[in-house]
Scaffold this active site. Structure first.
Site, PDB file in Angstrom:
ATOM      1  N   CYS A  47      46.433 -57.022  79.583  1.00  0.00           N
ATOM      2  CA  CYS A  47      45.142 -58.130  79.173  1.00  0.00           C
ATOM      3  C   CYS A  47      45.354 -58.586  77.726  1.00  0.00           C
ATOM      4  O   CYS A  47      45.036 -59.509  77.055  1.00  0.00           O
ATOM      5  CB  CYS A  47      43.767 -57.461  79.411  1.00  0.00           C
ATOM      6  SG  CYS A  47      43.540 -57.077  80.853  1.00  0.00           S
ATOM      7  N   VAL A  84      61.129 -50.249  94.665  1.00  0.00           N
ATOM      8  CA  VAL A  84      61.025 -49.777  96.002  1.00  0.00           C
ATOM      9  C   VAL A  84      61.237 -50.922  96.963  1.00  0.00           C
ATOM     10  O   VAL A  84      60.290 -52.025  96.831  1.00  0.00           O
ATOM     11  CB  VAL A  84      59.686 -48.991  96.358  1.00  0.00           C
ATOM     12  CG1 VAL A  84      59.462 -48.827  97.765  1.00  0.00           C
ATOM     13  CG2 VAL A  84      59.529 -47.570  95.802  1.00  0.00           C
ATOM     14  N   ASP A 289      45.764 -54.872  91.089  1.00  0.00           N
ATOM     15  CA  ASP A 289      45.860 -56.222  91.365  1.00  0.00           C
ATOM     16  C   ASP A 289      46.482 -56.628  93.127  1.00  0.00           C
ATOM     17  O   ASP A 289      46.312 -57.713  93.257  1.00  0.00           O
ATOM     18  CB  ASP A 289      46.577 -56.950  90.726  1.00  0.00           C
ATOM     19  CG  ASP A 289      45.928 -56.763  89.143  1.00  0.00           C
ATOM     20  OD1 ASP A 289      44.774 -56.327  88.952  1.00  0.00           O
ATOM     21  OD2 ASP A 289      46.496 -57.354  88.074  1.00  0.00           O
ATOM     22  N   TYR A 432      15.933 -55.021  70.192  1.00  0.00           N
ATOM     23  CA  TYR A 432      15.857 -56.281  69.474  1.00  0.00           C
ATOM     24  C   TYR A 432      15.857 -55.774  67.899  1.00  0.00           C
ATOM     25  O   TYR A 432      15.109 -54.759  67.517  1.00  0.00           O
ATOM     26  CB  TYR A 432      14.485 -56.901  69.811  1.00  0.00           C
ATOM     27  CG  TYR A 432      14.192 -57.798  68.856  1.00  0.00           C
ATOM     28  CD1 TYR A 432      14.775 -59.014  68.297  1.00  0.00           C
ATOM     29  CD2 TYR A 432      13.020 -57.374  67.649  1.00  0.00           C
ATOM     30  CE1 TYR A 432      14.232 -59.718  67.351  1.00  0.00           C
ATOM     31  CE2 TYR A 432      12.327 -58.147  66.784  1.00  0.00           C
ATOM     32  CZ  TYR A 432      13.006 -59.348  66.323  1.00  0.00           C
ATOM     33  OH  TYR A 432      12.868 -60.214  65.306  1.00  0.00           O
ATOM     34  N   ARG A 448      13.540 -66.282  82.615  1.00  0.00           N
ATOM     35  CA  ARG A 448      12.143 -66.946  82.615  1.00  0.00           C
ATOM     36  C   ARG A 448      12.184 -67.962  83.160  1.00  0.00           C
ATOM     37  O   ARG A 448      11.642 -68.511  84.004  1.00  0.00           O
ATOM     38  CB  ARG A 448      11.665 -66.704  81.353  1.00  0.00           C
ATOM     39  CG  ARG A 448      11.411 -65.453  80.768  1.00  0.00           C
ATOM     40  CD  ARG A 448      10.775 -65.620  79.318  1.00  0.00           C
ATOM     41  NE  ARG A 448       9.331 -66.401  79.286  1.00  0.00           N
ATOM     42  CZ  ARG A 448       8.921 -66.440  78.065  1.00  0.00           C
ATOM     43  NH1 ARG A 448       9.227 -66.023  77.110  1.00  0.00           N
ATOM     44  NH2 ARG A 448       7.719 -67.132  78.129  1.00  0.00           N
TER      45      ARG A 448
END
Length: 459
Positions: A47, A84, A289, A432, A448
């Site tokens: 990544c 392999v 993966d 908050y 909401r």
């Protein structure tokens, strides 16, 4: 005491996590561990490759979590540059080839881990294998791309595909001073988002100077007299290129598994049970993966190639192969990325995903800021939420915004995993303070609005 042998195919996240975890549980006298890796590197962050190419990460070795020598010091016989080539399930053995010497031989196993990863998608187009055309999946791939960038005569780059890798590589090439064109066959870049959210990414990329061409398919790579890539050809135009990067995506690398007759799913990935054991096999596990995983939201299996999952798979496989116990219940499809200062995140289902599994849904999209609006540096963000009609169950969230936006997707990921409704989300007790959030966090504002949409749809 009889010593068993665990053989691991693949020396990156899933494979070496499995080997390391098994070693923690059992010593060398109880369990011999051999691992085969065909590349030059082990246990690295794929990544991080775009950020290394772009110069944010100074050195290649910064991406390596554990070297082959470190694995060997921990009692794991890691064979590098060894591929392999065959699995003999009935005989309990694998055939390998040393890529440096050509030497071949068989190795027996009592337990086997398949962690062969994924490979970049390379469509069968004229010129696709020409010098100057690069996939970006391994450190070897990244080094090959950097070698090309350092030797290229011109400064024009074309990225084919607008997914996570494509967008991240476009940014990396821009940072290296290239004139970048991104070509994508989709309606908008970032097909992991709905088109309305992808449009925000498109606009931001244009503002950075990246030319983004959508709705057109690449038909060929034009080469020069020496056979080197010089342009990307589409249905309507031709885009000059001194380097071409494939960001079309990846597919499971299951060539070995397919030849062996092991079970594969719809996307070509190995199918496992909850313990990551390959279905129908007693002593073979697979992770990373190369496997398909259960989507907890849709109830279907899908291919989600992410390092987070690969490391978890490895831990679970290692626990089971080492005599312990672990399971992997599934995923909700959480991912986050960025293009320069724009943060892009999603979790759960897109609209087309919901339609594909027969779910009826409502959507809600809101614009807010990452901090209190009056706080210096407040950055805009857009949140889109999907909820199931009638039940109000959260189905997915997409976020596009500036600093402080992307990781908010984790709120939704937890809610999805817990099976929460959007109405239930509105009562979440989130942190908050003005430097971190408005009084109502943007994700809760979207919840909401989604709650109101569910009620209206059933009125």
């Amino acid at each position: 005491m009889t010593t068993e042998r665990l053989v691991v195919i693949g020396g990156d996240a899933a494979g070496m996590s499995a080997a390391s975890q098994a070693r923690r549980l059992k010593g060398p006298d109880e369990l011999e561990i051999m691992a085969f890796e065909r590349g030059h590197f082990s246990s690295y962050s794929a990544c991080g490759i775009p950020y290394w190419v772009g110069g944010d990460v100074p050195e290649r070795d910064d991406l390596i979590a554990r070297t082959p020598a470190e694995h060997r010091a921990r009692g794991i016989d890691l064979r590098m540059r060894t591929e392999v080539t065959e699995i003999d399930v009935a005989g309990g053995r694998v055939r390998s080839r040393d890529l440096e010497t050509g030497t071949e031989g068989w190795t027996g196993y009592d337990k086997l881990v398949i962690a062969t990863g994924a490979r970049p998608v390379r469509p069968k187009l004229p010129g696709i294998d020409a010098p100057g055309v690069h996939g970006v999946q391994t450190l070897d791939d990244g080094q090959a791309l950097l070698d090309t960038l350092n030797s290229a005569e011109g400064r024009r780059a074309v990225v084919v595909g607008g997914g996570y890798i494509g967008v991240e590589m476009a940014e990396a090439l821009l940072k290296r001073g290239y004139e970048v064109t991104l070509v994508d066959r989709g309606e908008q870049p970032m097909a992991t988002l709905d088109p309305d959210m992808g449009r925000l990414v498109h606009k931001a990329m244009a503002g950075l100077g990246i030319t983004t061409v959508t709705g057109t398919a690449v038909t060929a790579i034009r080469t020069d007299e020496a056979g080197r890539a010089r342009a990307v050809v589409t249905q309507d135009a031709e885009y000059p290129a001194d380097v071409v990067v494939l960001g079309i995506g990846v597919e499971p690398e299951t060539t070995l598994a397919r030849a062996t007759g092991l079970p594969l799913g719809e996307y070509g990935g190995l199918l496992t049970d909850l313990s990551m054991r390959v279905r129908g096999q007693e002593n073979i596990w697979a992770g990373g993966d190369c496997v398909e995983v259960l989507d907890l939201v849709s109830g279907r299996h899908r291919h989600v190639p992410l390092g987070t999952h690969a490391n978890k798979h490895g831990q679970i496989i290692g626990a089971n192969a080492g005599g312990g116990y672990g399971t992997f219940p599934g995923v909700v499809g959480t991912a986050v990325s960025k293009v320069c200062e724009l943060e892009i995140a999603r979790t759960g289902l897109r609209e087309k995903d919901a339609r594909a599994v027969g779910l009826q849904y409502v959507t809600a999209t809101i614009e807010s800021t990452s901090t209190a609006g009056y706080y210096p540096g407040a950055a805009l963000m857009t949140v889109k939420m999907l909820a199931e009609r009638r039940t109000g169950r959260l189905l997915g969230v997409q976020i596009v915004g500036h600093e402080g936006s992307g990781k908010r997707v984790d709120i939704a990921a937890v809610a999805l995993t817990a099976g929460m409704t959007v109405d239930g989300m509105t009562a979440l007790d989130l942190g908050y303070a003005p430097p971190f959030s408005p009084v109502w966090d943007p994700v809760l504002v979207a919840a909401r609005k989604a709650t109101a949409a569910v009620r209206q749809a059933d009125a």
